[in-house]
Design an enzyme around this catalytic site. Sequence first.
Site, mmCIF file in Angstrom:
data_model
loop_
_atom_site.group_PDB
_atom_site.id
_atom_site.type_symbol
_atom_site.label_atom_id
_atom_site.label_comp_id
_atom_site.label_asym_id
_atom_site.label_seq_id
_atom_site.Cartn_x
_atom_site.Cartn_y
_atom_site.Cartn_z
ATOM 1 N N LYS A 121 -5.214 -5.656 -14.857
ATOM 2 C CA LYS A 121 -4.544 -6.866 -14.376
ATOM 3 C C LYS A 121 -5.527 -8.035 -14.294
ATOM 4 O O LYS A 121 -5.187 -9.167 -14.627
ATOM 5 C CB LYS A 121 -3.904 -6.592 -13.000
ATOM 6 C CG LYS A 121 -2.655 -5.731 -13.109
ATOM 7 C CD LYS A 121 -2.227 -5.103 -11.787
ATOM 8 C CE LYS A 121 -1.060 -4.148 -12.008
ATOM 9 N NZ LYS A 121 -0.738 -3.337 -10.820
ATOM 10 N N GLN B 235 -1.630 -3.010 -4.494
ATOM 11 C CA GLN B 235 -1.574 -1.883 -5.428
ATOM 12 C C GLN B 235 -1.110 -0.619 -4.705
ATOM 13 O O GLN B 235 -1.697 -0.224 -3.705
ATOM 14 C CB GLN B 235 -2.958 -1.669 -6.064
ATOM 15 C CG GLN B 235 -3.019 -0.589 -7.113
ATOM 16 C CD GLN B 235 -2.198 -0.897 -8.355
ATOM 17 O OE1 GLN B 235 -2.183 -1.999 -8.879
ATOM 18 N NE2 GLN B 235 -1.476 0.093 -8.834
ATOM 19 N N ASP C 123 5.525 -8.689 -7.239
ATOM 20 C CA ASP C 123 5.935 -7.335 -7.622
ATOM 21 C C ASP C 123 7.448 -7.165 -7.504
ATOM 22 O O ASP C 123 8.026 -6.220 -8.032
ATOM 23 C CB ASP C 123 5.230 -6.294 -6.731
ATOM 24 C CG ASP C 123 4.231 -5.448 -7.521
ATOM 25 O OD1 ASP C 123 4.309 -5.456 -8.760
ATOM 26 O OD2 ASP C 123 3.399 -4.787 -6.895
#
Length: 299
Positions: free
Chosen positions: A60, A104, A127
Site C-alpha cells: 500500500k 490493518q 476501507d
Amino acid sequence: MASQSDHKAAIIDGKAIAQTIRNEIAEEVRHLSQKYGKVPGLAVVIVGNRKDSQSYVSMKRKACAEVAIKSLDIDLLEDVSQDDLIAKVHELNANPDVHGILVQLPLPKHINEEKVLSEISIEKDVDGFHPLNIGKLAMKGREPLFLPCTPKGCLELLSRSGISIKGKKAVVVGRSNIVGLPVSLLLLKADATVTVVHSHSHDPESIIREADIIIAAAGQAMMIKGSWIKPGAAVIDVGTNAIDDSSRKSGYRLVGDVDFQEACKVAGWVTPVPGGVGPMTVAMLLKNTLDGAKRVIAK
C-alpha cells in the site's frame, strides 16, 4: 461450433486494469496539487508484526508513492492498549492532512475490532467498514461515502470488461464482512438477482451452476470446479490460498477458490490468482483516498 475442449475464457487482467486506474488517479492527484497546493493523505495503522500484514502494508505504501499520495505510517507494538490505539485514531481524525485512515486487520486478540473501526471518522473511512457506511450500502436510495475496496474492485473488473450486471443472476460464495457480504449488497445495488452461498448452504454446486456472475470469496482452495460453472459465466476469484508446491523456491504457490484451469474451459471470463482481484483492492484504496481528499480540498 468449437467443442468444449477448445473453449478459452477471456482472462480479466486485474494487474493491467489496476495500472490504468492508478494512472487516472496520478493524473487527478497532480491536478489537485497544481490547483490547490495539496495532495491526498493516507494514514496506515499497523499493530504488531504479522508477516502478511507487513507485506500488505508495504504494498500500500509503494502504491501511494507511485500516484503521489502522501502516506503516513503508524506502527504500533503488538501489546498496545485499545485506549492508546483509539487515541491514535482520534488524532488522525483531527489531522487535516489525513483524508483516509486504514487500520490493518486482523488486530491482536485483546483489541475489539468493532470498537476501533467505529471510532474512525466516517469521512476518512477509506476501507468502507464503518457501520454507517455498510448500513448505507445496504439501504436503497442511500449512498455510502466509501465502498469497501475489494468488493468495489470486483465490480470495477466487471464493468471495465464490459460485463453488465443488471438483471443477471449473481452468486456470491462466502459471507465475510470484508468481501462476501458487501459485494452481495453492491451487486444488489447494481440490480443483479443475488444469492449468497455459505458453509451451511445445501448443494452449493447446483446454486453456483445457475450463476451468470460468480464472486468466489470463501477461502477454500480450488473449491469451485469447472463442472460447477455455467458456460459463458463471468468468474471473479477473490480467494488467495497457499498450497504446497515443492517445485517452487518458496515451497508453496497461490491459488484461488476456483479451479482456474478447469474454469478457463467453460467460463466466459475469469480472473487469475494472483494478478486478478488483488491489485484492484489496492487501486480502490487509492481511489477512495483521492475521493475523500477531493471532498475536502476541492469544495
